[in-house]
Design a protein around this motif. Structure first.
Motif, PDB file in Angstrom:
ATOM      1  N   PHE A  56      32.268  12.981  36.345  1.00  0.00           N
ATOM      2  CA  PHE A  56      32.499  14.039  35.359  1.00  0.00           C
ATOM      3  C   PHE A  56      31.342  15.025  35.428  1.00  0.00           C
ATOM      4  O   PHE A  56      30.177  14.628  35.492  1.00  0.00           O
ATOM      5  N   LEU A  57      31.671  16.305  35.376  1.00  0.00           N
ATOM      6  CA  LEU A  57      30.664  17.354  35.503  1.00  0.00           C
ATOM      7  C   LEU A  57      30.692  18.230  34.253  1.00  0.00           C
ATOM      8  O   LEU A  57      31.729  18.784  33.891  1.00  0.00           O
ATOM      9  N   PHE A  58      29.521  18.340  33.593  1.00  0.00           N
ATOM     10  CA  PHE A  58      29.385  19.172  32.403  1.00  0.00           C
ATOM     11  C   PHE A  58      28.417  20.311  32.722  1.00  0.00           C
ATOM     12  O   PHE A  58      27.236  20.071  32.990  1.00  0.00           O
ATOM     13  N   LEU A  59      28.912  21.529  32.675  1.00  0.00           N
ATOM     14  CA  LEU A  59      28.120  22.708  33.036  1.00  0.00           C
ATOM     15  C   LEU A  59      27.774  23.530  31.799  1.00  0.00           C
ATOM     16  O   LEU A  59      28.511  23.537  30.819  1.00  0.00           O
ATOM     17  N   GLY A  60      26.641  24.238  31.862  1.00  0.00           N
ATOM     18  CA  GLY A  60      26.295  25.180  30.813  1.00  0.00           C
ATOM     19  C   GLY A  60      25.741  24.556  29.557  1.00  0.00           C
ATOM     20  O   GLY A  60      25.931  25.095  28.465  1.00  0.00           O
ATOM     21  N   LEU A  61      25.040  23.428  29.665  1.00  0.00           N
ATOM     22  CA  LEU A  61      24.462  22.779  28.491  1.00  0.00           C
ATOM     23  C   LEU A  61      23.115  23.408  28.132  1.00  0.00           C
ATOM     24  O   LEU A  61      22.477  24.061  28.952  1.00  0.00           O
ATOM     25  N   GLU A  62      22.680  23.159  26.901  1.00  0.00           N
ATOM     26  CA  GLU A  62      21.457  23.781  26.410  1.00  0.00           C
ATOM     27  C   GLU A  62      20.222  23.021  26.884  1.00  0.00           C
ATOM     28  O   GLU A  62      20.114  21.812  26.668  1.00  0.00           O
ATOM     29  N   PRO A  63      19.268  23.691  27.520  1.00  0.00           N
ATOM     30  CA  PRO A  63      18.049  23.009  27.969  1.00  0.00           C
ATOM     31  C   PRO A  63      17.238  22.464  26.797  1.00  0.00           C
ATOM     32  O   PRO A  63      17.285  23.005  25.683  1.00  0.00           O
ATOM     33  N   GLU A  64      16.499  21.391  27.057  1.00  0.00           N
ATOM     34  CA  GLU A  64      15.597  20.768  26.086  1.00  0.00           C
ATOM     35  C   GLU A  64      16.342  20.225  24.873  1.00  0.00           C
ATOM     36  O   GLU A  64      15.746  20.038  23.804  1.00  0.00           O
ATOM     37  N   SER A  65      17.616  19.967  25.011  1.00  0.00           N
ATOM     38  CA  SER A  65      18.406  19.366  23.940  1.00  0.00           C
ATOM     39  C   SER A  65      18.775  17.940  24.319  1.00  0.00           C
ATOM     40  O   SER A  65      18.831  17.586  25.498  1.00  0.00           O
ATOM     41  N   THR A  66      19.031  17.128  23.294  1.00  0.00           N
ATOM     42  CA  THR A  66      19.372  15.721  23.499  1.00  0.00           C
ATOM     43  C   THR A  66      20.868  15.519  23.307  1.00  0.00           C
ATOM     44  O   THR A  66      21.460  16.007  22.337  1.00  0.00           O
ATOM     45  N   TYR A  67      21.461  14.796  24.224  1.00  0.00           N
ATOM     46  CA  TYR A  67      22.886  14.518  24.198  1.00  0.00           C
ATOM     47  C   TYR A  67      23.115  13.017  24.261  1.00  0.00           C
ATOM     48  O   TYR A  67      22.305  12.268  24.815  1.00  0.00           O
ATOM     49  N   THR A  68      24.239  12.578  23.691  1.00  0.00           N
ATOM     50  CA  THR A  68      24.673  11.187  23.801  1.00  0.00           C
ATOM     51  C   THR A  68      25.949  11.141  24.629  1.00  0.00           C
ATOM     52  O   THR A  68      26.897  11.893  24.355  1.00  0.00           O
ATOM     53  N   VAL A  69      25.963  10.272  25.634  1.00  0.00           N
ATOM     54  CA  VAL A  69      27.123  10.114  26.507  1.00  0.00           C
ATOM     55  C   VAL A  69      27.716   8.725  26.262  1.00  0.00           C
ATOM     56  O   VAL A  69      27.018   7.712  26.374  1.00  0.00           O
ATOM     57  N   SER A  70      28.998   8.684  25.902  1.00  0.00           N
ATOM     58  CA  SER A  70      29.715   7.425  25.709  1.00  0.00           C
ATOM     59  C   SER A  70      30.731   7.263  26.825  1.00  0.00           C
ATOM     60  O   SER A  70      31.381   8.239  27.222  1.00  0.00           O
ATOM     61  N   ALA A  71      30.876   6.025  27.323  1.00  0.00           N
ATOM     62  CA  ALA A  71      31.783   5.791  28.446  1.00  0.00           C
ATOM     63  C   ALA A  71      32.559   4.495  28.256  1.00  0.00           C
ATOM     64  O   ALA A  71      32.045   3.518  27.699  1.00  0.00           O
ATOM     65  N   THR A  72      33.800   4.496  28.705  1.00  0.00           N
ATOM     66  CA  THR A  72      34.640   3.292  28.763  1.00  0.00           C
ATOM     67  C   THR A  72      35.404   3.311  30.078  1.00  0.00           C
ATOM     68  O   THR A  72      35.642   4.376  30.654  1.00  0.00           O
ATOM     69  N   LEU A  73      35.807   2.133  30.543  1.00  0.00           N
ATOM     70  CA  LEU A  73      36.566   2.026  31.787  1.00  0.00           C
ATOM     71  C   LEU A  73      38.043   1.814  31.488  1.00  0.00           C
ATOM     72  O   LEU A  73      38.409   1.101  30.547  1.00  0.00           O
TER      73      LEU A  73
END
Length: 225
Positions: free
Chosen positions: A144-161
């Motif tokens: 998965f590719l996420f483009l255009g995110l804000e620099p120096e910001s914190t993100y949470t990524v959740s994943a399931t199979l």
């Protein structure tokens, strides 16, 4: 070179000019040099040029302690490609106003990206996503590719199979200072994780460089000169 620049501008392509070393000129009509004693101590001979022109990069000059090993990740960032060459030891110099994230799963599944509440203004490049909101929720793939995110910001990524198999971690939090690749692994799968710090080495070229980011007008003047 002028025709190449015009072709890049017409087709919205990145124009990059660099070299394997700098060049010093003793007078206006000299051919220049970089190895003789007359030139070895000059910044022009020791520093490696990197000139980048593209619509996503603002005008300016970036100074700092960088090396030629930083070229590849920096230029991949300009092209919105968060992957890194396998043996690259350099660090990306962030030239754009955004960062990108690639998420890899061991098999097909779903990924949700949320922006945590500590960003500068709560925005991504497009979409006006506020702090704490879901940036995107994607399904049925292993990359998965996420483009255009804000620099120096914190993100949470959740994943399931999709298969229902368990992951070692179902959520990961990261602060995006540059482009990143985040890998999830299946529970019980042993892999060797190498951090950026442990992969750093002093075996690089040792050459320093200035990075110029020029406005279109200035670059055209440079080419004509």
């Amino acid at each position: 070179m002028s025709s190449l620049y015009e072709l890049c501008k017409k087709n919205d392509l990145a124009f990059v000019l660099t070299a394997d070393h700098g060049m010093g000129f003793s007078k206006d009509d000299s051919k220049g040099g970089h190895q003789s004693k007359k030139f070895t101590d000059t910044d022009e001979a020791q520093l490696v040029p990197l000139i980048v022109h593209t619509q996503d990069v603002e005008s300016g000059i970036i100074r700092g302690k960088h090396g030629q090993e930083d070229f590849a990740p920096t230029l991949l960032g300009v092209l919105d490609i968060p992957d890194r060459p396998r043996f690259a030891e350099g660090k990306q110099i962030l030239l754009t106003d955004h960062v990108n994230l690639k998420v890899e799963l061991p098999e097909k599944g779903s990924v949700e990206l949320r922006k945590n509440g500590n960003g500068k203004d709560g925005n991504v490049k497009e979409g006006n996503v506020k702090d704490g909101s879901i940036v995107a929720s994607l399904q049925h793939d292993d990359e998965f590719l996420f483009l255009g995110l804000e620099p120096e910001s914190t993100y949470t990524v959740s994943a399931t199979l999709d298969s229902g198999n368990s992951l070692e971690e179902q959520e990961k939090e990261l602060t995006l200072e540059t482009d990143s690749v985040l890998e999830f692994t299946e529970k019980g799968q042993k892999i060797e994780e190498s951090s950026e710090e442990s992969s750093e080495s002093d075996s690089g070229s040792g050459k320093k460089f200035y990075c110029w980011v020029l406005k279109k007008r200035n670059l055209e003047n440079l080419i004509r000169a």
